[in-house]
Enzyme design. Structure first.
Site, PDB file in Angstrom:
ATOM      1  N   SER A   1      19.830  30.123  81.655  1.00 31.36           N
ATOM      2  CA  SER A   1      19.835  29.812  80.259  1.00 31.36           C
ATOM      3  C   SER A   1      18.869  30.551  79.541  1.00 31.36           C
ATOM      4  O   SER A   1      19.160  30.531  78.280  1.00 31.36           O
ATOM      5  CB  SER A   1      19.785  28.362  80.158  1.00 31.36           C
ATOM      6  OG  SER A   1      18.319  28.031  80.213  1.00 31.36           O
TER       7      SER A   1
ATOM      8  N   THR B   1      17.870  24.619  82.566  1.00 31.95           N
ATOM      9  CA  THR B   1      16.774  23.606  81.725  1.00 31.95           C
ATOM     10  C   THR B   1      15.978  24.504  80.821  1.00 31.95           C
ATOM     11  O   THR B   1      15.482  23.983  79.917  1.00 31.95           O
ATOM     12  CB  THR B   1      15.867  23.298  82.878  1.00 31.95           C
ATOM     13  OG1 THR B   1      15.133  24.121  83.425  1.00 31.95           O
ATOM     14  CG2 THR B   1      16.703  22.078  83.821  1.00 31.95           C
TER      15      THR B   1
ATOM     16  N   THR C   1      19.988  26.617  86.932  1.00 32.96           N
ATOM     17  CA  THR C   1      19.840  26.380  88.334  1.00 32.96           C
ATOM     18  C   THR C   1      20.550  25.412  88.828  1.00 32.96           C
ATOM     19  O   THR C   1      20.953  25.582  90.156  1.00 32.96           O
ATOM     20  CB  THR C   1      18.023  26.102  88.065  1.00 32.96           C
ATOM     21  OG1 THR C   1      17.292  26.889  87.536  1.00 32.96           O
ATOM     22  CG2 THR C   1      17.876  25.455  89.785  1.00 32.96           C
TER      23      THR C   1
HETATM   24  N1  ASP Z   1      15.819  29.393  84.645  1.00 30.48           N
HETATM   25  C1  ASP Z   1      16.827  28.356  84.881  1.00 30.48           C
HETATM   26  C2  ASP Z   1      17.792  28.382  83.687  1.00 30.48           C
HETATM   27  O1  ASP Z   1      17.428  27.734  82.511  1.00 30.48           O
HETATM   28  C3  ASP Z   1      16.240  27.239  85.045  1.00 30.48           C
HETATM   29  C4  ASP Z   1      16.977  26.036  85.227  1.00 30.48           C
HETATM   30  O2  ASP Z   1      18.138  25.852  85.124  1.00 30.48           O
HETATM   31  O3  ASP Z   1      16.371  24.771  85.643  1.00 30.48           O
HETATM   32  O4  ASP Z   1      18.682  28.857  83.703  1.00 30.48           O
END
Ligand code: ASP
Length: 325
Positions: A56, A87, A13
């Site tokens: 991710s 995350t 993100t």
């Molecule tokens: N869906 C995102 C990821 O993990 C969430 C984030 O980065 O906060 O790529």
């Protein structure tokens, strides 16, 4: 003196923007944006290297191993490394690198809960915090660190606790290692559970099954059909399963599949306390390994690394029994 920091981007993100009407998606300009990031210039000599630009949830053990090699190839020329990551699986990648990377230099993961299109961005602040920690001599030899929300956590113990809030990443069981204040980075403590498992190979075929009330043996059967090398069971409480899982677990052990039990509780260790059918004491007597306080998804990562190194169930079992950390 300003330190030389390598900033590696993997996606997430932090590297995304809102694109109407589809939603939040990877932003191709993130890396260029980082390269001209004014707040970073005064902090350190920064070199930005793109590893990937993926959400991710797309991360897997092969990519994690490639990320290890990416860091190993470059780290000699730098004082520290910052890795930006999504995350959702950051806990797993950070722990993977914590186990496998041999360097004593600071390696710091960071991320953002808010995309580049939202109000009150946490990403830029987290990157600045991570660069400050990676430049800090005290961060040396502390294992892979996770910096979010002005807090420093150990990769082994950090948990994403909230799906949306910027203070999502905490260490519920043992607390943070340190904080990032405007004047300086302060370490209050250090983890005594640092572990290094030197390997060039990994074994991806390790399953994780979470116990729910009324669960039966069908998921274990599925793992056996897919020739899993090991099964991690997130059991109830101190490490107990319902009687319906006992025979399938016996079958797995008879087929030389390693079964490791951890707890599905938020914090705490598993222990062979209960002697009823499916209780932790009975499971241990059956040959199940009790996996201390590691969360299921981290125990799975550890087994991928251990099986990559040792290959055989006997050797991995011996390692876990001799080094219960
Ligand atoms: N869906 C995102 C990821 O993990 C969430 C984030 O980065 O906060 O790529």
């Amino acid at each position: 003196m300003k330190k030389k920091i390598l900033l590696i981007t993997t996606g997430g993100t932090i590297a995304m923007k809102y694109n109407s009407p589809v939603g939040i998606v990877p932003d191709d300009e993130f890396v260029d944006h980082l390269r001209s990031y004014p707040q970073l210039e005064n902090l350190a000599f920064i070199h930005v290297a793109e590893f990937s630009n993926i959400p991710s949830p797309y991360m897997n053990s092969e990519l994690m191993m490639r990320l290890v090699r990416f860091v190993e190839d470059k780290i000699e020329d730098y004082d520290g490394v910052v890795i930006t990551h999504g995350t959702d699986t950051l806990e797993e990648s950070a722990y993977f690198l914590d186990l496998v990377l041999e360097t004593q230099k600071p390696v710091v993961f960071t991320a953002a809960m808010r995309s580049g299109s939202e109000l009150g961005l946490d990403g830029p602040r987290n990157i600045v915090g991570a660069v400050r920690v990676a430049s800090c001599p005290e961060a040396t030899g502390k294992g892979v660190l996770v910096v979010m929300n002005d807090e420093i956590n150990a990769a082994r113990d950090v948990v994403k606790t909230d799906s949306g809030k910027t203070n999502s990443f905490i260490t519920p069981s043992y607390g943070l290692l340190g904080t990032i204040d405007p004047d300086r980075v302060i370490f209050y403590r250090q983890s005594t559970k640092m572990e290094k498992i030197k390997t060039k190979e990994i074994e991806s075929n390790i399953d994780l099954i979470r116990c729910v009330s009324g669960i039966d043996g069908r998921y274990i059967e599925c793992s056996l059909q897919h020739h899993a090398k090991a099964i991690v069971i997130e059991a109830f409480g101190r490490g107990n399963v319902p009687p319906t899982m006992v025979e399938p677990i016996k079958k797995a052990i008879a087929q030389n599949v390693l079964v490791v039990v951890v707890s599905r509780t938020y914090t705490g260790r598993v222990l062979p306390e209960y002697g009823y059918k499916g209780g932790g004491s009975m499971l241990q007597r059956m040959g199940v390994i009790l996996g201390e306080d590691l969360k299921g998804h981290k125990m799975r990562i550890k087994l991928m690394v251990l099986f990559g190194k040792y290959k055989s169930v006997e050797k991995v079992k011996k390692y876990l029994l001799e080094k219960p950390i």
